[in-house]
Scaffold this active site. Sequence first.
Site, PDB file in Angstrom:
ATOM      1  N   HIS A   1      -0.462   6.259  -6.089  1.00 41.98           N
ATOM      2  CA  HIS A   1      -1.397   5.139  -6.255  1.00 41.98           C
ATOM      3  C   HIS A   1      -2.677   5.598  -6.958  1.00 41.98           C
ATOM      4  O   HIS A   1      -3.115   4.978  -7.938  1.00 41.98           O
ATOM      5  CB  HIS A   1      -1.729   4.545  -4.886  1.00 41.98           C
ATOM      6  CG  HIS A   1      -2.757   3.442  -4.938  1.00 41.98           C
ATOM      7  ND1 HIS A   1      -2.431   2.111  -4.945  1.00 41.98           N
ATOM      8  CD2 HIS A   1      -4.125   3.490  -4.985  1.00 41.98           C
ATOM      9  CE1 HIS A   1      -3.534   1.382  -5.000  1.00 41.98           C
ATOM     10  NE2 HIS A   1      -4.591   2.193  -5.020  1.00 41.98           N
ATOM     11  N   GLU A   2      -3.265   6.667  -6.472  1.00 39.55           N
ATOM     12  CA  GLU A   2      -4.559   7.103  -7.036  1.00 39.55           C
ATOM     13  C   GLU A   2      -4.415   7.612  -8.473  1.00 39.55           C
ATOM     14  O   GLU A   2      -5.338   7.456  -9.285  1.00 39.55           O
ATOM     15  CB  GLU A   2      -5.185   8.177  -6.143  1.00 39.55           C
ATOM     16  CG  GLU A   2      -5.504   7.712  -4.724  1.00 39.55           C
ATOM     17  CD  GLU A   2      -6.423   6.512  -4.653  1.00 39.55           C
ATOM     18  OE1 GLU A   2      -7.265   6.345  -5.551  1.00 39.55           O
ATOM     19  OE2 GLU A   2      -6.298   5.723  -3.689  1.00 39.55           O
TER      20      GLU A   2
ATOM     21  N   HIS B   1      -6.295  -2.464  -9.107  1.00 39.70           N
ATOM     22  CA  HIS B   1      -5.391  -2.931  -8.061  1.00 39.70           C
ATOM     23  C   HIS B   1      -4.569  -4.120  -8.551  1.00 39.70           C
ATOM     24  O   HIS B   1      -5.050  -4.950  -9.314  1.00 39.70           O
ATOM     25  CB  HIS B   1      -6.187  -3.308  -6.816  1.00 39.70           C
ATOM     26  CG  HIS B   1      -6.685  -2.106  -6.072  1.00 39.70           C
ATOM     27  ND1 HIS B   1      -7.856  -2.092  -5.352  1.00 39.70           N
ATOM     28  CD2 HIS B   1      -6.159  -0.867  -5.948  1.00 39.70           C
ATOM     29  CE1 HIS B   1      -8.023  -0.900  -4.816  1.00 39.70           C
ATOM     30  NE2 HIS B   1      -7.006  -0.132  -5.170  1.00 39.70           N
TER      31      HIS B   1
END
Lengths: 137, 194
Positions: free
Chosen positions: B127-128, B137
């Site tokens: 995700h990061e 997002h």
Amino acid sequence: SFYPNSSAIPPELLRNATGNPWNTFLNFTGCHAGKKYDGLYKLKQYFKHFGYIPETDLSGNFTDDFDDILKNAVEMYQRNFQLNVTGVLDELTLKHVVIPRCGNPDVVNGTSTMHSGRRTFEVSLAGRGQHFHTVKH
Amino acid sequence: YSFFPGEPRWPRNRRDLTYAFDPRNSLTEEVKSVFSRAFARWAEVTPLTFTRVERFSTSDISIGFYSGEHGDGEPFDGPMRTLAHAFSPPTGHFHLDGEENWVVSGEGGDGFISVAEAVDLESVAVHEIGHLLGLGHSLVEGSIMYPTIRTGRRKVDLTTDDVEGVQYLYGGNPNFNGSRSPPPSTQQRDTGDS
């Protein structure tokens, strides 16, 4: 704290992790605009951290009032997570709020970044509690 | 998918990126290999490459585990709340909360791990890295770039939404012919219960 698998985590650390202070937000279930609730300022801080309340709107003045600033934040949060947009701190919204998450904000300068790639336009059918979504590619 | 305001991305002359770990963390090879797997997932679908180097101060991407205030004005808050954060290109800062119970084995495949108070490191890393590459997002539940992760959940496979987003910024990997599954549809909202 790195573990090869979850069963290797010491029980006392698991107990610490269970006491998530965000869970206290669940006590605000049913709260709505126009009233004052003890500790609500902490929820405002949460929404400010993730961009739902712009810096300029509060200027550091966090009160326990469920004001229009918080109501707008709740509605934007509900839109982003595709929940029913009520502006009320309903159970489903708060159960979403307490989920562990990335620290990057969802909203920058008052605009939801979650809508910046695929442009989503939302038309609210007033009074019907329904929403119509269309996506422009 | 979404982008940061202004759609920042790594410039054309910086597509072969290096990453390094904060030496103060003294991470094991097992932990570092989790990040290698996470970078590989993004490299598979883009023309970007990621190479681990030892020089933390000069690498394109710097990775560190910290607790509380750690110098960027975004303090971490203890277990099971804010898990990590990362900066938009070309800053390359990737910070994780050192107080989480990080699971590094890949336990659970692409599903649930047995303890709800544990966090799968590779899921958060994937995700990061999306943020490091310029993705914001996503509102698509089930995508990697969705802001929340259910407790005890492992989610590491890029979805169509994630791939489309990153390929908008960088184009595709000319050597990639695979396909991505759409994110799983869910009728019920994520309630945080696991």
